[in-house]
Design a protein around this motif. Structure first.
Motif, mmCIF file in Angstrom:
data_model
loop_
_atom_site.group_PDB
_atom_site.id
_atom_site.type_symbol
_atom_site.label_atom_id
_atom_site.label_comp_id
_atom_site.label_asym_id
_atom_site.label_seq_id
_atom_site.Cartn_x
_atom_site.Cartn_y
_atom_site.Cartn_z
ATOM 1 N N GLY A 149 0.804 -1.215 0.000
ATOM 2 C CA GLY A 149 0.000 0.000 0.000
ATOM 3 C C GLY A 149 0.833 1.259 0.000
ATOM 4 O O GLY A 149 0.448 2.271 0.595
ATOM 5 N N LEU A 150 1.994 1.227 -0.659
ATOM 6 C CA LEU A 150 2.842 2.415 -0.732
ATOM 7 C C LEU A 150 2.141 3.492 -1.546
ATOM 8 O O LEU A 150 1.765 3.277 -2.696
ATOM 9 C CB LEU A 150 4.186 2.063 -1.379
ATOM 10 C CG LEU A 150 5.247 3.158 -1.381
ATOM 11 C CD1 LEU A 150 5.742 3.429 0.034
ATOM 12 C CD2 LEU A 150 6.426 2.761 -2.266
ATOM 13 N N SER A 151 1.942 4.642 -0.954
ATOM 14 C CA SER A 151 1.226 5.724 -1.622
ATOM 15 C C SER A 151 2.205 6.767 -2.140
ATOM 16 O O SER A 151 3.414 6.664 -1.938
ATOM 17 C CB SER A 151 0.243 6.379 -0.646
ATOM 18 O OG SER A 151 0.942 7.199 0.272
ATOM 19 N N ASP A 152 1.669 7.791 -2.810
ATOM 20 C CA ASP A 152 2.509 8.904 -3.249
ATOM 21 C C ASP A 152 2.401 10.075 -2.283
ATOM 22 O O ASP A 152 2.671 11.219 -2.622
ATOM 23 C CB ASP A 152 2.144 9.338 -4.672
ATOM 24 C CG ASP A 152 0.686 9.757 -4.810
ATOM 25 O OD1 ASP A 152 -0.030 9.787 -3.783
ATOM 26 O OD2 ASP A 152 0.258 10.059 -5.937
ATOM 27 N N ILE A 153 2.007 9.780 -1.050
ATOM 28 C CA ILE A 153 1.908 10.804 -0.008
ATOM 29 C C ILE A 153 3.148 10.730 0.872
ATOM 30 O O ILE A 153 3.490 9.674 1.390
ATOM 31 C CB ILE A 153 0.642 10.597 0.845
ATOM 32 C CG1 ILE A 153 -0.601 10.681 -0.042
ATOM 33 C CG2 ILE A 153 0.575 11.623 1.973
ATOM 34 C CD1 ILE A 153 -1.879 10.330 0.693
ATOM 35 N N GLN A 154 3.793 11.867 1.043
ATOM 36 C CA GLN A 154 4.993 11.923 1.847
ATOM 37 C C GLN A 154 4.657 12.275 3.298
ATOM 38 O O GLN A 154 3.670 12.935 3.587
ATOM 39 C CB GLN A 154 5.967 12.962 1.314
ATOM 40 C CG GLN A 154 6.722 12.534 0.074
ATOM 41 C CD GLN A 154 7.754 13.558 -0.341
ATOM 42 O OE1 GLN A 154 7.610 14.738 -0.055
ATOM 43 N NE2 GLN A 154 8.789 13.114 -1.019
ATOM 44 N N THR A 155 5.526 11.829 4.177
ATOM 45 C CA THR A 155 5.460 12.234 5.570
ATOM 46 C C THR A 155 6.882 12.518 6.028
ATOM 47 O O THR A 155 7.843 12.325 5.284
ATOM 48 C CB THR A 155 4.817 11.134 6.440
ATOM 49 O OG1 THR A 155 4.637 11.626 7.772
ATOM 50 C CG2 THR A 155 5.674 9.883 6.476
ATOM 51 N N GLN A 156 7.014 13.012 7.244
ATOM 52 C CA GLN A 156 8.324 13.279 7.814
ATOM 53 C C GLN A 156 8.587 12.266 8.925
ATOM 54 O O GLN A 156 7.726 12.033 9.768
ATOM 55 C CB GLN A 156 8.400 14.701 8.382
ATOM 56 C CG GLN A 156 8.282 15.793 7.319
ATOM 57 C CD GLN A 156 9.485 15.832 6.396
ATOM 58 O OE1 GLN A 156 10.630 15.819 6.850
ATOM 59 N NE2 GLN A 156 9.244 15.897 5.098
#
Length: 263
Positions: free
Chosen positions: A187-194
């Motif tokens: 479920g790797l998304s294209d949404i980044q986090t820190q």
């Protein structure tokens, strides 16, 4: 620490050797006494087993370079590895020697993350020993595609890793579609986090995913060109979870034979 290694530390807790905790600080009554600490366990170990090199632990620039050098020795006839992965470009340093020398690779325990992406894929032949397993999560070509999808500049390290990995797969006849399949399964998304990496003060970018690891079905590995021989019984869920810290069942996706058949 590289971007790939940062994501690895942030999104999985594979069973690589851990650094021992320091002893408590001395009390005020003994403040003048020197502080002591438990000895740190090595992050990686390199040894020989007859004509084969044996590697255990984390793949990082230092260990990747040492492994590549060891594998370059003409007396070496194969690699035995037990690794939770780490830095993909470091893994590729070793994988490219494996490819050039047509060395067999044997998994003893686990081969996760960069170990699966690069080292396992590079083997002229591949063997998985009793209860051993190979598992994937993210990879540089998938992360590169995420940056491109967002119209963001691709970091040099990611672009370099993606080029090297694609070249390795082409040379070995492995279908790189398994990397996209892995991303879909976790479920790797294209949404980044820190995320904050242990030992670092500045947060780094990472990509959100629902799970940490995908353990592909053996039929899936073969379908994508990662043929191998198994010695002994396949791993149980207990075998796999015992290698995670903590052993979180939700972290692992146990794949089925039909995963990504149209991918």
């Amino acid at each position: 620490m590289s971007f790939i290694a940062a994501v690895t530390f942030a999104l999985i807790a594979a069973a690589a050797p851990q650094t021992a905790a320091a002893s408590p600080a001395p009390s005020s009554a003994s403040a003048s006494a020197p502080m002591s600490a438990a000895p740190a366990r090595p992050q990686w170990l390199l040894s020989r087993e007859g004509p084969r090199v044996v590697f255990r632990g984390a793949l990082n620039p230092a260990s990747g370079a040492a492994l590549a050098l060891a594998l370059s020795d003409e007396s070496v006839e194969g690699l035995v590895i037990d690794s939770g992965g780490g830095d993909e470009n470091a893994a590729l340093d070793a994988a490219e020697v494996i490819l050039a020398r047509r060395l067999p690779v044997t998994v003893r325990g686990q081969c996760t993350s960069a170990c699966a992406n690069a080292v396992f894929a590079a083997g002229a032949t591949r063997t998985i020993e009793r209860a051993g397993f190979v598992s994937f999560h993210h990879s540089s070509p998938v992360i590169e595609a995420n940056y491109q999808k967002l119209n963001e500049a691709v970091p040099d390290e990611i672009a370099r890793g993606a080029r090297r990995l694609r070249a390795l797969y082409a040379a070995r006849g492995v279908d790189p579609g398994i990397l996209a399949c892995a991303a879909a399964q976790i479920g790797l998304s294209d949404i980044q986090t820190q995320v904050t990496i242990p030992g670092e003060a500045t947060p780094r970018a990472a990509w959100l995913s629902r799970h940490s690891l995908w353990l592909p079905h053996e039929a899936t590995l073969r379908r994508y060109g990662l043929d191998f021989t198994r010695w002994g019984r396949p791993p149980s869920r207990r075998d796999v979870l015992a290698r995670l810290r903590p052993p979180n069942p939700r972290a692992v996706v146990f794949g089925g034979a039909g995963d990504c058949v149209s991918g």
